[in-house]
Design a protein around this motif. Sequence first.
Motif, PDB file in Angstrom:
ATOM      1  N   TRP A  81       0.822  -1.208   0.000  1.00  0.00           N
ATOM      2  CA  TRP A  81       0.000   0.000   0.000  1.00  0.00           C
ATOM      3  C   TRP A  81       0.857   1.259   0.000  1.00  0.00           C
ATOM      4  CZ3 TRP A  81      -4.970   0.804  -0.927  1.00  0.00           C
ATOM      5  CH2 TRP A  81      -5.508   2.051  -0.609  1.00  0.00           C
ATOM      6  N   ARG A  82       1.933   1.225   0.784  1.00  0.00           N
ATOM      7  CA  ARG A  82       2.771   2.410   0.900  1.00  0.00           C
ATOM      8  C   ARG A  82       3.688   2.584  -0.307  1.00  0.00           C
ATOM      9  NH1 ARG A  82       1.396   6.342   3.336  1.00  0.00           N
ATOM     10  NH2 ARG A  82       3.552   7.019   3.487  1.00  0.00           N
ATOM     11  N   ARG A  83       4.147   1.470  -0.882  1.00  0.00           N
ATOM     12  CA  ARG A  83       5.097   1.540  -1.985  1.00  0.00           C
ATOM     13  C   ARG A  83       4.670   0.561  -3.079  1.00  0.00           C
ATOM     14  NH1 ARG A  83      10.811   0.972   1.020  1.00  0.00           N
ATOM     15  NH2 ARG A  83      11.603   1.626  -1.002  1.00  0.00           N
ATOM     16  N   PRO A  84       3.607   0.896  -3.809  1.00  0.00           N
ATOM     17  CA  PRO A  84       3.053  -0.052  -4.788  1.00  0.00           C
ATOM     18  C   PRO A  84       3.981  -0.333  -5.966  1.00  0.00           C
ATOM     19  CG  PRO A  84       1.981   2.098  -4.955  1.00  0.00           C
ATOM     20  CD  PRO A  84       2.825   2.140  -3.719  1.00  0.00           C
ATOM     21  N   GLY A  89       6.554  -5.787  -1.234  1.00  0.00           N
ATOM     22  CA  GLY A  89       5.307  -6.027  -0.525  1.00  0.00           C
ATOM     23  C   GLY A  89       4.599  -7.260  -1.034  1.00  0.00           C
ATOM     24  N   LEU A  90       4.561  -7.460  -2.356  1.00  0.00           N
ATOM     25  CA  LEU A  90       3.919  -8.640  -2.927  1.00  0.00           C
ATOM     26  C   LEU A  90       4.632  -9.923  -2.504  1.00  0.00           C
ATOM     27  CD1 LEU A  90       3.105  -7.368  -6.523  1.00  0.00           C
ATOM     28  CD2 LEU A  90       1.470  -7.984  -4.747  1.00  0.00           C
ATOM     29  N   LEU A  91       5.941  -9.882  -2.489  1.00  0.00           N
ATOM     30  CA  LEU A  91       6.692 -11.059  -2.066  1.00  0.00           C
ATOM     31  C   LEU A  91       6.395 -11.411  -0.608  1.00  0.00           C
ATOM     32  CD1 LEU A  91      10.133 -10.372  -3.777  1.00  0.00           C
ATOM     33  CD2 LEU A  91       8.590 -12.277  -4.253  1.00  0.00           C
ATOM     34  N   MET A  92       6.265 -10.387   0.224  1.00  0.00           N
ATOM     35  CA  MET A  92       5.973 -10.655   1.634  1.00  0.00           C
ATOM     36  C   MET A  92       4.552 -11.178   1.815  1.00  0.00           C
ATOM     37  SD  MET A  92       7.921  -7.541   3.555  1.00  0.00           S
ATOM     38  CE  MET A  92       7.768  -8.329   5.141  1.00  0.00           C
ATOM     39  N   VAL A  93       3.602 -10.662   1.036  1.00  0.00           N
ATOM     40  CA  VAL A  93       2.241 -11.212   1.079  1.00  0.00           C
ATOM     41  C   VAL A  93       2.267 -12.685   0.656  1.00  0.00           C
ATOM     42  CG1 VAL A  93      -0.059 -11.105   0.057  1.00  0.00           C
ATOM     43  CG2 VAL A  93       1.098  -8.999   0.729  1.00  0.00           C
ATOM     44  N   PHE A 134      15.479  -7.514  -2.059  1.00  0.00           N
ATOM     45  CA  PHE A 134      15.278  -6.431  -1.101  1.00  0.00           C
ATOM     46  C   PHE A 134      16.432  -5.424  -1.188  1.00  0.00           C
ATOM     47  CE2 PHE A 134      15.169  -4.505   3.114  1.00  0.00           C
ATOM     48  CZ  PHE A 134      13.810  -4.305   3.278  1.00  0.00           C
ATOM     49  N   PRO A 135      16.221  -4.103  -1.098  1.00  0.00           N
ATOM     50  CA  PRO A 135      14.952  -3.434  -0.834  1.00  0.00           C
ATOM     51  C   PRO A 135      14.241  -2.912  -2.088  1.00  0.00           C
ATOM     52  CG  PRO A 135      16.721  -1.892  -0.503  1.00  0.00           C
ATOM     53  CD  PRO A 135      17.363  -3.178  -0.961  1.00  0.00           C
ATOM     54  N   GLU A 136      14.891  -3.025  -3.273  1.00  0.00           N
ATOM     55  CA  GLU A 136      14.284  -2.453  -4.479  1.00  0.00           C
ATOM     56  C   GLU A 136      13.070  -3.241  -4.956  1.00  0.00           C
ATOM     57  OE1 GLU A 136      17.455  -3.196  -4.190  1.00  0.00           O
ATOM     58  OE2 GLU A 136      18.657  -1.388  -4.518  1.00  0.00           O
ATOM     59  N   GLY A 137      12.981  -4.525  -4.576  1.00  0.00           N
ATOM     60  CA  GLY A 137      11.883  -5.345  -5.049  1.00  0.00           C
ATOM     61  C   GLY A 137      12.181  -6.027  -6.368  1.00  0.00           C
ATOM     62  N   ARG A 138      13.396  -5.948  -6.825  1.00  0.00           N
ATOM     63  CA  ARG A 138      13.785  -6.613  -8.066  1.00  0.00           C
ATOM     64  C   ARG A 138      15.193  -7.175  -7.898  1.00  0.00           C
ATOM     65  NH1 ARG A 138      14.110  -1.141  -8.896  1.00  0.00           N
ATOM     66  NH2 ARG A 138      16.161  -0.321  -9.453  1.00  0.00           N
TER      67      ARG A 138
END
Length: 602
Positions: A81-84, A89-93, A134-138
């Motif tokens: 939500w904070r950093r779409p 976030g998707l990986l953690m979900v 982490f932390p870029e998400g890629r």
Amino acid sequence: MSVPGVLAPYARTRAWPTVWRVDRQGKRAPSLRWGAAAAAAVASGAAGSWAYAQAGGSGADIARDLAVGWAYAGAGLVAWWRRPGNRTGLLMVAEGVTWFLGNLQGTSVPALFAVGAWWEALNMAVLVHLVLAFPEGRVASAFARRLVVFSYGLVAVGGLLRTLAFDPGISTDATYLACHGCGPNPLLVPGAAHLFDAVDAGYRAIGWAITLVMLAAIVRRWRHASVARRRALLPAWIAVAIATSFLLWDLIHYALPALSGPAESVVLLLSDLAQAAVPLAFLAGLLRMQLQRAEVGGLVIEVGADPDPGRLREALARVLGDPGLRLGLWQEEQGRYADAESLPVRATGSGSTRVDSSRGTPLALLVHDPVLAEDPELLQAVGAALRLALENLWLRNRAKEVTSRIVQAAEAERGRLERDLHDGAQARLVFALMSLRRVDQGLVGHPDLSLRRSVAEVESSLKLALEELRGIAHGIHPAVLTREGLGPALAALAQQAALPVVVAADPRRYDPVVESTAYFTVCEALANAAKHARARAVSVSARHSEGTLVVETVDDGIGGADSGRGSGLRGLADRIAAVDGVLHVHSPAGGGTRIRAELPCG
């Protein structure tokens, strides 16, 4: 939930690969997809808890299991939500959703058992993905991408091979579930059960190797990272530490399969608490970013009074947590950004942020750690604070320039007026007085005494007018100040004072505006000493000190002068401030008055 099983390093760190699309424009995650992810987390937790209860799990075990899985899912939803625009976030979900997959082995439903046995370690693969992204998400490097693909492949292929040889009726201790009636396994290949131990050992060994390689990759990233990136990588380090602890625990359990009782319970509790620490660490990172944004307001206050480039850079580096930050200010003449040492500063892609003025013109350039680009709101807040500080500085400099021009123009006008009075009206009066004296000489012996008295009265009036005109001209701008400088002007002023004055002045010239300001400062101080302080003597000094003209008057009067009352000292303070000077007044009751003016003079 217990973890004495064969895939202990996998069983407690689980997730799906990322399959949902992310809004690449950096906008908030659409509510529908976000809600679907939240529903999936709730449903998976409920299903996993039901299956765990079917396998005989206690209420405490189920509560710990839910706490870990939903901690991942909850933190991931907040991060999404904070950093779409960031896939973290998707990986953690996904980690939270698939945390419960292995629990499905506790059911007597064959299809669910097969899913749980096959994909029990999927979360370990996603953990590898999460840590390396982490932390870029890629995942940035080709090696890291191959490691992630290999991890998913291991679960897909190795997990299937292990499940094909897994007979829950024979290998009763093959899972972390204390379940002897689970299954049956619909994927079991008849006659392959005797291969299970070998397949399982190889599966575990490869899992250990992946853990060690991931640890080496994180160490390498850490060694080459900046201070800001190391701070951002802290949650990944926590995850690696937990994965390593699972590896050690699995080795111990593999070597000592009879280990049980209180020691095992304590280790399992610590394992679950450690697992929950990973998403909590990420939330702490988000909170730290929020606190950084809160510090931006303090940044405006801190540098607002003195926003020089060096101090600005230090404050920005502290707020952003990036000691290597560079700040370049736009130099219109050179057409480039330059730092406090006048060295050029150039943009570096995602590691730079440009700040424009409110008019859209270039203002400043920040060159920072690329990891800061993952928090665009922080950079926007810092950019706004930097814009405000620099535009305030520009306005103050413009105000100083305008004030300086006004003061110089007023001083030039004073000098012109003094010259006009001296060369014009005063000269005409002197000429008229000389002419009148010639007339008076021609009337010597004249029988009309009234005429001679009238000429004398006119001569007296002309002398008085001439004296008054000279006083006015002197008050506007003394000629001696223009011709000879501050020292002689102060000496002449002391001779005309109503009380004894001692003058000590350096024999040098200053800017005309500075000399005029210093002169009239002393004039005001002497007037106050004579009218209000009841002083018996005054000392005046004027000296040059490190680019500043310091003018000081000290009297032995009754003191009590207050610059907040009376217009004289207030006007004097304003006049000194107009040339960027400072006025100090020290006047204790009964202790005399000290008036000190500090005027920058280069």
